[in-house]
Design a protein around this motif. Structure first.
Motif, mmCIF file in Angstrom:
data_model
loop_
_atom_site.group_PDB
_atom_site.id
_atom_site.type_symbol
_atom_site.label_atom_id
_atom_site.label_comp_id
_atom_site.label_asym_id
_atom_site.label_seq_id
_atom_site.Cartn_x
_atom_site.Cartn_y
_atom_site.Cartn_z
ATOM 1 N N VAL A 31 0.834 -1.208 0.000
ATOM 2 C CA VAL A 31 0.000 0.000 0.000
ATOM 3 C C VAL A 31 0.872 1.263 0.000
ATOM 4 C CG1 VAL A 31 -1.694 1.334 1.307
ATOM 5 C CG2 VAL A 31 -1.940 -1.149 1.120
ATOM 6 N N LEU A 32 1.889 1.289 0.851
ATOM 7 C CA LEU A 32 2.752 2.466 0.961
ATOM 8 C C LEU A 32 3.568 2.699 -0.309
ATOM 9 C CD1 LEU A 32 4.046 2.055 4.633
ATOM 10 C CD2 LEU A 32 2.431 3.770 3.782
ATOM 11 N N LEU A 33 4.124 1.633 -0.871
ATOM 12 C CA LEU A 33 4.941 1.770 -2.078
ATOM 13 C C LEU A 33 4.101 2.200 -3.272
ATOM 14 C CD1 LEU A 33 7.208 -1.386 -1.676
ATOM 15 C CD2 LEU A 33 7.934 1.001 -1.528
ATOM 16 N N MET A 34 2.933 1.630 -3.418
ATOM 17 C CA MET A 34 2.057 2.021 -4.522
ATOM 18 C C MET A 34 1.632 3.486 -4.383
ATOM 19 S SD MET A 34 1.439 -0.425 -6.802
ATOM 20 C CE MET A 34 -0.253 -0.514 -7.423
ATOM 21 N N LYS A 35 1.354 3.893 -3.150
ATOM 22 C CA LYS A 35 0.972 5.282 -2.920
ATOM 23 C C LYS A 35 2.124 6.224 -3.243
ATOM 24 C CE LYS A 35 -1.034 8.325 0.612
ATOM 25 N NZ LYS A 35 -1.529 8.398 2.006
ATOM 26 N N SER A 36 3.349 5.857 -2.859
ATOM 27 C CA SER A 36 4.507 6.722 -3.090
ATOM 28 C C SER A 36 4.841 6.856 -4.568
ATOM 29 C CB SER A 36 5.726 6.182 -2.338
ATOM 30 O OG SER A 36 6.179 4.971 -2.914
ATOM 31 N N CYS A 37 4.404 5.874 -5.376
ATOM 32 C CA CYS A 37 4.696 5.897 -6.818
ATOM 33 C C CYS A 37 3.448 6.163 -7.650
ATOM 34 C CB CYS A 37 5.333 4.579 -7.245
ATOM 35 S SG CYS A 37 7.011 4.346 -6.607
ATOM 36 N N GLY A 38 2.470 6.803 -7.033
ATOM 37 C CA GLY A 38 1.266 7.182 -7.774
ATOM 38 C C GLY A 38 0.451 6.009 -8.270
ATOM 39 N N GLY A 39 0.556 4.878 -7.588
ATOM 40 C CA GLY A 39 -0.211 3.704 -7.984
ATOM 41 C C GLY A 39 0.382 2.936 -9.144
ATOM 42 N N ASP A 40 1.587 3.278 -9.559
ATOM 43 C CA ASP A 40 2.241 2.655 -10.713
ATOM 44 C C ASP A 40 3.140 1.503 -10.245
ATOM 45 O OD1 ASP A 40 3.752 1.954 -12.928
ATOM 46 O OD2 ASP A 40 3.946 4.009 -13.654
ATOM 47 N N ALA A 41 2.678 0.271 -10.427
ATOM 48 C CA ALA A 41 3.427 -0.888 -9.944
ATOM 49 C C ALA A 41 4.767 -1.053 -10.656
ATOM 50 C CB ALA A 41 2.589 -2.157 -10.109
ATOM 51 N N ALA A 42 4.804 -0.769 -11.957
ATOM 52 C CA ALA A 42 6.064 -0.884 -12.710
ATOM 53 C C ALA A 42 7.099 0.097 -12.163
ATOM 54 C CB ALA A 42 5.814 -0.620 -14.190
ATOM 55 N N ARG A 43 6.646 1.262 -11.745
ATOM 56 C CA ARG A 43 7.550 2.258 -11.170
ATOM 57 C C ARG A 43 8.090 1.788 -9.826
ATOM 58 N NH1 ARG A 43 5.774 8.353 -9.281
ATOM 59 N NH2 ARG A 43 7.723 8.867 -8.214
ATOM 60 N N VAL A 44 7.243 1.144 -9.033
ATOM 61 C CA VAL A 44 7.697 0.591 -7.747
ATOM 62 C C VAL A 44 8.819 -0.419 -7.982
ATOM 63 C CG1 VAL A 44 7.047 -0.782 -5.738
ATOM 64 C CG2 VAL A 44 5.461 0.939 -6.622
ATOM 65 N N LEU A 45 8.614 -1.314 -8.955
ATOM 66 C CA LEU A 45 9.611 -2.336 -9.255
ATOM 67 C C LEU A 45 10.915 -1.717 -9.739
ATOM 68 C CD1 LEU A 45 7.257 -4.882 -11.038
ATOM 69 C CD2 LEU A 45 8.532 -5.317 -8.938
ATOM 70 N N LYS A 46 10.804 -0.599 -10.430
ATOM 71 C CA LYS A 46 11.986 0.059 -10.987
ATOM 72 C C LYS A 46 12.748 0.856 -9.937
ATOM 73 C CE LYS A 46 13.387 3.228 -14.696
ATOM 74 N NZ LYS A 46 12.913 4.074 -15.826
ATOM 75 N N GLU A 47 12.031 1.522 -9.036
ATOM 76 C CA GLU A 47 12.663 2.451 -8.102
ATOM 77 C C GLU A 47 13.071 1.824 -6.776
ATOM 78 O OE1 GLU A 47 10.385 6.005 -7.626
ATOM 79 O OE2 GLU A 47 10.373 6.465 -9.782
ATOM 80 N N TYR A 48 12.510 0.671 -6.449
ATOM 81 C CA TYR A 48 12.849 0.021 -5.192
ATOM 82 C C TYR A 48 13.457 -1.343 -5.482
ATOM 83 C CZ TYR A 48 10.064 3.693 -3.047
ATOM 84 O OH TYR A 48 9.576 4.907 -2.659
ATOM 85 N N ALA A 49 14.441 -1.717 -4.692
ATOM 86 C CA ALA A 49 15.215 -2.915 -5.018
ATOM 87 C C ALA A 49 14.892 -4.136 -4.160
ATOM 88 C CB ALA A 49 16.712 -2.607 -4.904
ATOM 89 N N TYR A 50 14.424 -3.958 -2.944
ATOM 90 C CA TYR A 50 14.325 -5.090 -2.020
ATOM 91 C C TYR A 50 12.872 -5.421 -1.683
ATOM 92 C CZ TYR A 50 19.248 -4.004 -1.562
ATOM 93 O OH TYR A 50 20.562 -3.752 -1.844
ATOM 94 N N PHE A 51 12.456 -6.621 -2.087
ATOM 95 C CA PHE A 51 11.115 -7.112 -1.787
ATOM 96 C C PHE A 51 11.211 -8.570 -1.360
ATOM 97 C CE2 PHE A 51 10.863 -4.328 -5.568
ATOM 98 C CZ PHE A 51 10.110 -3.282 -5.064
ATOM 99 N N SER A 52 10.227 -9.021 -0.600
ATOM 100 C CA SER A 52 10.130 -10.454 -0.360
ATOM 101 C C SER A 52 9.694 -11.088 -1.682
ATOM 102 C CB SER A 52 9.083 -10.738 0.721
ATOM 103 O OG SER A 52 7.785 -10.459 0.225
ATOM 104 N N PRO A 53 9.927 -12.388 -1.871
ATOM 105 C CA PRO A 53 9.480 -13.038 -3.108
ATOM 106 C C PRO A 53 7.980 -12.880 -3.340
ATOM 107 C CG PRO A 53 11.004 -14.450 -1.924
ATOM 108 C CD PRO A 53 10.696 -13.297 -1.003
ATOM 109 N N GLU A 54 7.199 -12.922 -2.251
ATOM 110 C CA GLU A 54 5.749 -12.789 -2.390
ATOM 111 C C GLU A 54 5.351 -11.397 -2.852
ATOM 112 O OE1 GLU A 54 6.802 -16.162 -0.052
ATOM 113 O OE2 GLU A 54 7.299 -14.049 0.280
ATOM 114 N N LEU A 55 5.938 -10.361 -2.248
ATOM 115 C CA LEU A 55 5.591 -8.996 -2.614
ATOM 116 C C LEU A 55 6.047 -8.691 -4.038
ATOM 117 C CD1 LEU A 55 4.412 -6.277 -1.970
ATOM 118 C CD2 LEU A 55 6.533 -5.654 -0.790
#
Length: 206
Positions: A31-55
């Motif tokens: 929720v926080l990451l999507m909000k910080s990137c204007g709801g753009d999931a591709a942008r979240v994946l591009k701008e942030y590097a560390y996620f659990s495998p599930e996320l």
């Protein structure tokens, strides 16, 4: 959608669709990451590097859904031409990913808007052509099939009777023609195992 795994106490949604079960901390992070990137999931994946495998898997599915909506009113259109000639047959593996054949050759074409679902290592194996990331059928196509299988975005068709043999053929092709990708994938799988082993301890601390 895979069943809820032991230890998961939350889920993530996009456009009313459940993208996957996860921990509460992953759900909050989504929720926080999507909000910080204007709801753009591709942008979240591009701008942030560390996620659990599930996320990471959840974000990739959201990015694919968004890409599908953003192109031609929500529908990816099948390509009519390819780097190998005029397309004679086309099979949609998942939104934005097409298995094409021509009179002489073929391969897999991934629309630019859908490329966020691919890992950086997988992207390096393809080449760009007229709005698509393309993978030649003899040497590179197996990389895309492996990615989609790993992320549960595509399943081996029912028409293929020996699925284990088919999957091993994919792996053999990758090891032969794309060893750098294979090493990156294996390293990623090992890292995911470590993260999963550490997750229960981190949740207990919280």
């Amino acid at each position: 959608m895979p069943g809820k795994r032991k230890g998961y106490d939350a889920a993530c949604y996009y456009a009313g669709k459940c993208l996957g079960h996860c921990t509460k901390s992953d759900s909050e992070a989504y929720v926080l990451l999507m909000k910080s990137c204007g709801g753009d999931a591709a942008r979240v994946l591009k701008e942030y590097a560390y996620f659990s495998p599930e996320l990471k898997g959840i974000l990739e599915k959201a990015a694919l859904m968004q890409a599908d909506r953003n192109r031609t009113a929500g529908l990816f259109t099948e390509p009519v031409t390819s780097p190998w000639g005029e397309v004679q047959s086309c099979e949609t593996l998942c939104p934005g990913v097409f298995l094409v054949s021509t009179a002489s050759h073929g391969g897999t074409m991934v629309a630019d808007e859908a490329a966020a679902i691919l890992s950086p290592a997988a992207k390096k194996c393809g080449f760009k052509d007229k709005g698509y990331l393309c993978y030649e059928e003899d040497a590179q196509e197996s990389v895309v099939l492996r990615e989609l299988l790993d992320k549960k975005l595509w399943h081996i068709p029912e028409r293929i009777k020996d699925r284990e043999k088919f999957e091993e053929t994919i792996n053999q092709s990758i090891r032969r023609y794309n060893p750098d990708y294979w090493r990156a994938r294996q390293s990623g799988l090992e890292h995911a195992k470590v993260v999963r082993r550490q997750s229960p301890a981190k949740e207990a601390v919280r």
